[in-house]
Write an enzyme that holds these catalytic residues in place. Structure first.
Site, mmCIF file in Angstrom:
data_model
loop_
_atom_site.group_PDB
_atom_site.id
_atom_site.type_symbol
_atom_site.label_atom_id
_atom_site.label_comp_id
_atom_site.label_asym_id
_atom_site.label_seq_id
_atom_site.Cartn_x
_atom_site.Cartn_y
_atom_site.Cartn_z
ATOM 1 N N LYS A 103 31.731 38.308 30.256
ATOM 2 C CA LYS A 103 31.920 38.229 31.704
ATOM 3 C C LYS A 103 30.600 37.881 32.398
ATOM 4 C CE LYS A 103 34.932 41.235 33.189
ATOM 5 N NZ LYS A 103 35.265 42.667 33.330
ATOM 6 N N ARG B 57 31.521 46.378 36.772
ATOM 7 C CA ARG B 57 32.463 45.805 35.807
ATOM 8 C C ARG B 57 31.852 45.784 34.414
ATOM 9 N NH1 ARG B 57 33.645 39.938 38.174
ATOM 10 N NH2 ARG B 57 35.617 40.268 37.095
ATOM 11 N N GLY C 59 41.560 44.960 29.234
ATOM 12 C CA GLY C 59 41.908 46.282 29.729
ATOM 13 C C GLY C 59 41.211 47.439 29.052
ATOM 14 N N MET D 280 37.891 48.288 28.913
ATOM 15 C CA MET D 280 36.835 48.951 29.660
ATOM 16 C C MET D 280 37.233 48.939 31.131
ATOM 17 S SD MET D 280 35.003 49.118 26.926
ATOM 18 C CE MET D 280 33.279 49.301 27.170
ATOM 19 N N ARG E 35 36.816 32.697 31.538
ATOM 20 C CA ARG E 35 36.565 32.821 30.095
ATOM 21 C C ARG E 35 37.554 31.919 29.387
ATOM 22 N NH1 ARG E 35 39.061 38.869 30.096
ATOM 23 N NH2 ARG E 35 41.118 38.235 30.752
ATOM 24 N N HIS F 109 48.992 43.442 30.604
ATOM 25 C CA HIS F 109 48.362 43.889 29.365
ATOM 26 C C HIS F 109 49.179 43.493 28.144
ATOM 27 C CE1 HIS F 109 47.535 46.963 26.233
ATOM 28 N NE2 HIS F 109 46.293 46.658 26.553
ATOM 29 N N ARG G 163 53.761 22.430 -15.670
ATOM 30 C CA ARG G 163 53.190 23.367 -16.634
ATOM 31 C C ARG G 163 54.191 23.618 -17.743
ATOM 32 N NH1 ARG G 163 51.721 29.401 -14.925
ATOM 33 N NH2 ARG G 163 53.962 29.645 -15.115
ATOM 34 N N GLU H 53 42.612 29.965 -16.623
ATOM 35 C CA GLU H 53 43.017 31.276 -16.114
ATOM 36 C C GLU H 53 42.516 32.420 -16.980
ATOM 37 O OE1 GLU H 53 47.320 31.530 -16.142
ATOM 38 O OE2 GLU H 53 47.431 30.083 -17.782
ATOM 39 N N SER I 133 43.242 23.067 -13.644
ATOM 40 C CA SER I 133 43.789 23.718 -12.465
ATOM 41 C C SER I 133 43.557 25.212 -12.641
ATOM 42 C CB SER I 133 45.282 23.417 -12.329
ATOM 43 O OG SER I 133 45.797 24.127 -11.220
ATOM 44 N N GLY J 175 44.101 28.878 -12.425
ATOM 45 C CA GLY J 175 45.168 29.850 -12.196
ATOM 46 C C GLY J 175 44.501 31.147 -11.785
ATOM 47 N N THR J 176 44.244 31.260 -10.478
ATOM 48 C CA THR J 176 43.383 32.358 -10.028
ATOM 49 C C THR J 176 44.062 33.728 -10.051
ATOM 50 O OG1 THR J 176 43.907 31.624 -7.799
ATOM 51 C CG2 THR J 176 41.749 31.023 -8.668
ATOM 52 N N ASN J 177 45.388 33.750 -10.176
ATOM 53 C CA ASN J 177 46.040 35.061 -10.298
ATOM 54 C C ASN J 177 45.626 35.722 -11.612
ATOM 55 O OD1 ASN J 177 47.346 34.293 -7.994
ATOM 56 N ND2 ASN J 177 49.269 33.817 -9.007
ATOM 57 N N ASP J 178 45.829 34.992 -12.697
ATOM 58 C CA ASP J 178 45.471 35.556 -13.999
ATOM 59 C C ASP J 178 43.962 35.684 -14.157
ATOM 60 O OD1 ASP J 178 47.707 36.365 -15.412
ATOM 61 O OD2 ASP J 178 48.286 34.299 -15.852
ATOM 62 N N CYS K 99 45.984 26.639 -8.411
ATOM 63 C CA CYS K 99 47.416 26.809 -8.219
ATOM 64 C C CYS K 99 47.814 28.272 -8.084
ATOM 65 C CB CYS K 99 48.195 26.138 -9.338
ATOM 66 S SG CYS K 99 47.766 26.738 -10.969
ATOM 67 N N TYR L 179 41.719 19.423 -5.054
ATOM 68 C CA TYR L 179 42.833 19.833 -4.191
ATOM 69 C C TYR L 179 43.107 21.320 -4.347
ATOM 70 C CZ TYR L 179 45.673 19.999 -8.430
ATOM 71 O OH TYR L 179 46.162 20.324 -9.658
HETATM 72 P P1 ADP Z 1 38.833 43.163 33.460
HETATM 73 O O1 ADP Z 1 37.743 42.964 32.479
HETATM 74 O O2 ADP Z 1 39.752 44.225 33.095
HETATM 75 O O3 ADP Z 1 39.475 41.866 33.821
HETATM 76 P P2 ADP Z 1 37.333 42.934 35.894
HETATM 77 O O4 ADP Z 1 35.928 43.359 35.855
HETATM 78 O O5 ADP Z 1 37.555 41.486 35.820
HETATM 79 O O6 ADP Z 1 38.149 43.706 34.784
HETATM 80 O O7 ADP Z 1 37.897 43.540 37.246
HETATM 81 C C1 ADP Z 1 39.170 43.993 37.497
HETATM 82 C C2 ADP Z 1 39.667 43.391 38.804
HETATM 83 O O8 ADP Z 1 38.797 43.620 39.873
HETATM 84 C C3 ADP Z 1 39.840 41.905 38.708
HETATM 85 O O9 ADP Z 1 41.054 41.529 39.299
HETATM 86 C C4 ADP Z 1 38.672 41.365 39.472
HETATM 87 O O10 ADP Z 1 38.968 40.128 40.020
HETATM 88 C C5 ADP Z 1 38.457 42.427 40.521
HETATM 89 N N1 ADP Z 1 37.060 42.438 40.952
HETATM 90 C C6 ADP Z 1 36.002 42.676 40.161
HETATM 91 N N2 ADP Z 1 34.842 42.552 40.842
HETATM 92 C C7 ADP Z 1 35.180 42.226 42.103
HETATM 93 C C8 ADP Z 1 34.417 41.931 43.280
HETATM 94 N N3 ADP Z 1 33.084 41.931 43.280
HETATM 95 N N4 ADP Z 1 35.094 41.624 44.395
HETATM 96 C C9 ADP Z 1 36.431 41.612 44.399
HETATM 97 N N5 ADP Z 1 37.211 41.864 43.329
HETATM 98 C C10 ADP Z 1 36.590 42.163 42.169
HETATM 99 MG MG MG Z 2 38.937 40.382 34.708
HETATM 100 MG MG MG Z 3 49.150 32.438 -15.960
#
Ligand code: ADP
Ligand code: MG
Ligand code: MG
Length: 930
Positions: free
Chosen positions: A47, A120, A129, A131, A387, A505, A671, A799, A818, A820-823, A885, A905
């Site tokens: 981020k 953040r 989700g 952190m 991202r 999520h 074979r 093999e 060829s 025969g990596t199993n054996d 194989c 191959y």
């Molecule tokens: P996550 O990693 O879970 O996406 P974010 O850090 O992106 O968490 O933030 C969660 C929400 O808060 C997001 O919708 C983001 O756009 C909003 N947000 C984060 N920082 C700001 C900010 N400075 N102003 C307005 N909204 C923010």
């Molecule tokens: Mg986000």
């Molecule tokens: Mg064999």
């Protein structure tokens, strides 16, 4: 992956134990500049690095609210030093806050013109989700009047305040403090209860009906509840809030949910997370404000259409939390649920144009599909995140192909954009379309994860894990999922939620894993306590079967039949063509019947790498030939055996001929018979009697002969070439079937390329002996059938470990190898292939082995044997064809190993051929980079 385990030895990641000297701890961004950039993900987290790139790169300079990033090194320091901060951090944070204040014209903690910030988290790799983010930090009783004065909107200010109290008490005072309240008793739930109570008393439907006065009351009750619950007050002091939030982000790195997600994703603990402190912008300042999320292309289909959702007058998480149904940003983003809502393009055309322009610039700059977050404050657009976007398999392929055509990326990059697992999704089962057409769905939601799945309903993540452990197939049904559910989501065949959109999520996680998932099924009513789910007049209970179509978002009651993946997928074959242009390694298939061979060819195989003669005596229609094979096996005299072989001959020839024909112009490695003899002796009395009769011997005699065949170690018994040595007529008969087939095809104008492979060889004299037989039969057949020489090769399977050691000698005789990596794995490790179940689980769990060597080649050990075999073989014969194989031939890390080791191959099961083609192409591009 064992490859990464190996490479670790050569030493990149710093050992966690040794405290490193800490570098620059805080990086600023804003005002068209940034101290960091996109390449610094390890230090700034994904981020932070992308915020810096968006804010500061000359080609972008996007409107990003100013802020700063505290590095992941500080997180590592924090955990290595009993949760304390490095010296000087406080001053640095202060200095950077001053810079933000300068750019925004506001002052943190100021009574008249207060600056608010968000805190953040952001690790190297996105952990959806995992952190927590805290918004509106800096809002206190003291700064509220200033905010009201600045915004002229008392309601907005108190709404922001109640959100801050909620987030702060939940994230900092509860979660980061390690408090684990009983289900439903968390502080967030309790505060929500207070809000609901007020809403109910006032007769409001939505949060937006609450007035400033209501919110004031709510905030004050919130604070009382916080004090009552934790025995300490909500900190009404800006700096205390800021540092509490920063500490909570670092603390959450070691939270239960984060640890569990890391384990599943294989993210090392020592990476740490960064903290981003950023000035707030507000999407909840009225009807001219909004917040939204988007993808630069549709992540579900890959369509080159800007795709997103937004909410007017809302903040941050509102869009993804599923509180209100988000509206589409444009027509392309409309869904069944949002068809009546106005798009951003309709209500704020100019801002939409600006956003669309940013979308285009971002794609051009990053040359990939991105996931973005934006906020509009009183008509002004701000970018809050970008991202590389997660996508499912079909859209990964689509996007790679499109971007290649748009000349955004090169072939090698297109190949690298699709993971083997994503390609696998295209090869995934789907609900049988015919059955689907005849069945009415009980609900429709959003198509969040590809393919079809069926399973029994469970309502908690824990049940999903437990039931799956008992070998049951389950579908996890939830109101909505949250990070605590990830293990259960992993264990389930599919996920179904009643709430949430394409960016919820559940949708994010499922898409990342390529798992079947349907979200936002509003028509379903889920009662977690009664363990029922109802919709369309049906009430289903725990343990009832459901079938999901994750590509269309449909939910069916009961078990619908499934169908294998679409073989004729046009985009798949186009993508494989790109892979073919890049790869060096050949890809063949293992196929034992003409039908398998034809399928392998359709999947793109360039030949058969393993056709096991004895397998034609398994599947359907094998009754008659199997009987004759048994007769041959229990024959005692040469004469008996010759008679049995004569009877067997037509069956064998028919199958071989059909296979050679299906694979015309392509090589087919056949074979010679390698049957575990004991498996072929019948056990039922009826069958034994029949066999005795047909051999004209008594039952007791037959039993004696069968007893003689019993071996104490059949895996290393009288098999493969050893049979051909003791019974030369068995080899001769097979060679005859092959050459006669080829000769007949030749007369029909069909070119066949048989490659005769002798198995279980450990010494060159064995090979010489067999080759002379083959050569003799070749002479006989060409003479008798009046054809010129029949093109063919004679080679051996490698093999047995000794074969690798004497590969030099073997290659003087053999025209191809060829592996025969199993054996080879079985005998190299001394692990009986059929008996590893008893201990392999423990070996992996206790990290004795990094991976099951029967699944991925043990490159460190068995890999040395293979390398030796390749080198010594090629020393004797420069142009020696070399293939593999074993089961490993379709496993990406093993394919890469084969590429590096100079194989001609790999060969794998027909369904894995596309994966092997992709893995081979990726191996070739990796080689180039080095
Ligand atoms: P996550 O990693 O879970 O996406 P974010 O850090 O992106 O968490 O933030 C969660 C929400 O808060 C997001 O919708 C983001 O756009 C909003 N947000 C984060 N920082 C700001 C900010 N400075 N102003 C307005 N909204 C923010
Ligand atoms: Mg986000
Ligand atoms: Mg064999």
């Amino acid at each position: 992956m064992p490859a990464s385990v190996l490479s670790r030895k050569s030493g990149s990641p710093a050992s966690a134990a040794k405290p490193k000297k800490i570098g620059k701890m805080v990086y600023f961004f804003g005002g068209g500049k940034a101290e960091g950039d996109e390449s610094m993900k390890n230090l700034l987290g994904g981020k932070g690095a992308n915020l810096a790139e968006m804010a500061g790169h000359g080609a972008l300079r996007l409107p990003v609210p100013p802020g700063f990033t505290i590095t992941t090194e500080v997180c590592t320091y924090y955990w290595q030093n009993r949760r304390s901060y490095p010296k000087g951090l406080r001053d640095l944070v202060d200095n950077n806050l001053r810079r933000v204040e300068k750019l925004t014209g506001k002052v943190f903690g100021d009574a008249k013109n207060p600056l608010l910030v968000s805190v953040r988290s952001g690790a190297r790799k996105s952990m959806p989700g995992m952190m927590e983010t805290i918004l509106n930090v800096g809002l206190t009783e003291k700064t509220i009047p200033g905010m009201v004065e600045q915004t002229k909107n008392e309601r907005f200010v108190y709404d922001a305040y109640r959100r801050l109290i909620m987030m702060y008490s939940d994230v900092v005072m509860e979660k980061a403090a390690g408090i684990e309240p009983a289900e439903g008793m968390g502080i967030r739930k309790q505060l929500e209860g207070i809000m609901d109570e007020v809403k109910e008393r006032m007769g409001y439907k939505s949060d937006t009906d609450l007035t400033a006065q209501d919110l004031k009351v709510i905030c004050s009750r919130f604070k009382d509840k916080v004090l009552e619950t934790f025995g300490k007050p909500f900190p009404d002091e800006p700096l205390a809030q800021l540092w509490g939030s920063i500490g909570a982000v670092f603390a959450s790195w070691m939270g239960k949910r984060a640890i569990s997600y890391r384990r599943i994703e294989g993210i090392p603990e020592e990476w740490g997370t960064a903290v981003n402190v950023q000035s707030m912008v507000f999407g909840n300042m009225g009807e001219d404000s909004a917040t939204g999320v988007g993808f630069t292309r549709n992540p579900g289909t890959g369509d080159n259409h800007f795709y997103g959702e937004y909410l007017v007058n809302a903040q941050g998480e509102d869009v993804v939390a599923g509180i209100r149904t988000p509206a589409p940003i444009n027509e392309d983003s409309r869904s069944e649920q949002s068809k009546h809502l106005q798009s951003l393009q309709q209500i704020m055309p100019e801002t939409y144009e600006q956003l669309f322009d940013i979308r285009n610039r971002l794609e051009k700059h990053y040359r990939d599909m991105l996931d973005i977050e934006f906020t509009i404050e009183r008509g002004t657009l701000y970018m809050l995140q970008c991202r590389v976007g997660k996508r499912n398999g079909p859209s990964a392929v689509r996007i790679a192909l499109d971007m290649l055509q748009e000349k955004l990326i090169k072939k090698e990059e297109a190949v690298a954009r699709v993971t083997p697992a994503q390609l696998d999704e295209l090869l995934h089962p789907i609900v049988d379309p015919k059955a689907e057409a005849a069945t009415k769905p009980i609900a429709k939601g959003l198509p969040a994860g590809p393919g079809g799945a069926k399973g029994m309903i469970v309502f908690t993540a824990q049940d999903a894990v437990n039931w799956a452990k008992q070998g049951k197939k389950v579908i996890l049904v939830r109101e909505e999922t949250n990070p605590e559910d990830v293990e259960g989501m992993r264990a389930a065949q599919a996920i179904l939620t009643a709430r949430g959109g394409m960016t919820s999520h559940a949708a994010l996680v499922a898409r990342g894993w390529g798992k079947c998932c349907v979200v936002g099924c509003g028509a379903l009513e889920i009662d977690v306590h009664q363990k029922t789910v109802s919709g369309a007049g049906e009430i289903l209970r725990e343990g009832d079967w459901l079938t999901l179509n994750g590509s269309k978002g449909l939910v069916y009651k009961g078990e619908l039949p499934m169908r294998d993946a679409d073989e004729g997928n046009k985009e798949l074959s186009e993508f494989l063509k790109v892979c073919n242009a890049v790869r060096k390694l050949g890809v063949r298939a293992n196929a034992d019947t003409p039908e398998d061979a034809a399928r392998a060819r359709r999947f793109g195989a360039e030949g058969i790498g393993l056709f096991r003669i004895e397998h034609m005596f398994y599947g359907k229609g094998s009754e008659a030939p199997l009987f004759k094979l048994r007769k041959m096996i229990v024959s005692k005299t040469l004469e008996e055996r010759r008679r049995a072989l004569d009877e067997l001959f037509p069956h064998m020839k028919a199958d071989i001929k059909a296979t050679l024909k299906a694979m015309h112009d392509l090589p087919v490695t056949i074979r010679t018979i390698d049957p575990p003899l004991h498996e072929f002796v019948p056990h039922e009395a009826e069958k034994l009697k029949e066999l005795a009769q047909s051999l004209n011997i008594g039952l007791d005699e037959l039993e004696k002969r069968a007893a003689n065949l019993r071996e104490s170690n059949p895996m290393m018994g009288h098999r493969g070439v050893r049979l051909g040595i003791t019974y030369p007529e068995v080899t001769e008969m097979q060679a005859r079937a092959i050459f006669e087939s080829a000769a007949e095809l030749q007369k029909e104008g069909i070119k066949s390329l048989p490659e005769i492979m002798i198995p279980v060889v450990c010494n060159e004299a064995e090979l010489k002996h067999q080759f002379e037989l083959v050569a003799k039969v070749h002479r006989e057949v060409t003479r008798a059938m009046r054809v010129k020489a029949i093109p063919h090769l004679v080679g051996t399977m490698i093999e047995i470990p000794r074969a690798c050691l004497v590969a030099c000698k073997l290659a003087e005789v053999a025209q191809f190898f060829s592996f025969g990596t199993n054996d080879l794995t079985q005998m190299g490790f001394g692990f009986s292939r059929d008996d590893t179940g008893a201990f392999m689980g423990d070996y992996i769990e206790k990290k004795i082995l990094a991976a099951d060597p029967f699944q991925t080649i043990d490159q460190q050990g068995i890999g040395q044997l293979i390398e030796m075999g390749v080198q010594r073989g090629r020393k004797a014969r420069k142009d020696l064809k070399i293939g593999i194989c074993g089961e490993h031939g379709g496993e990406p890390a093993s394919v890469e190993f084969c590429h590096r080791t100079g194989f001609t191959y790999v060969s794998c099961s027909p369904f894995r051929v596309p994966i092997a083609i992709l893995a081979a192409a990726q191996a070739a591009t990796k080689g180039k980079k080095k």
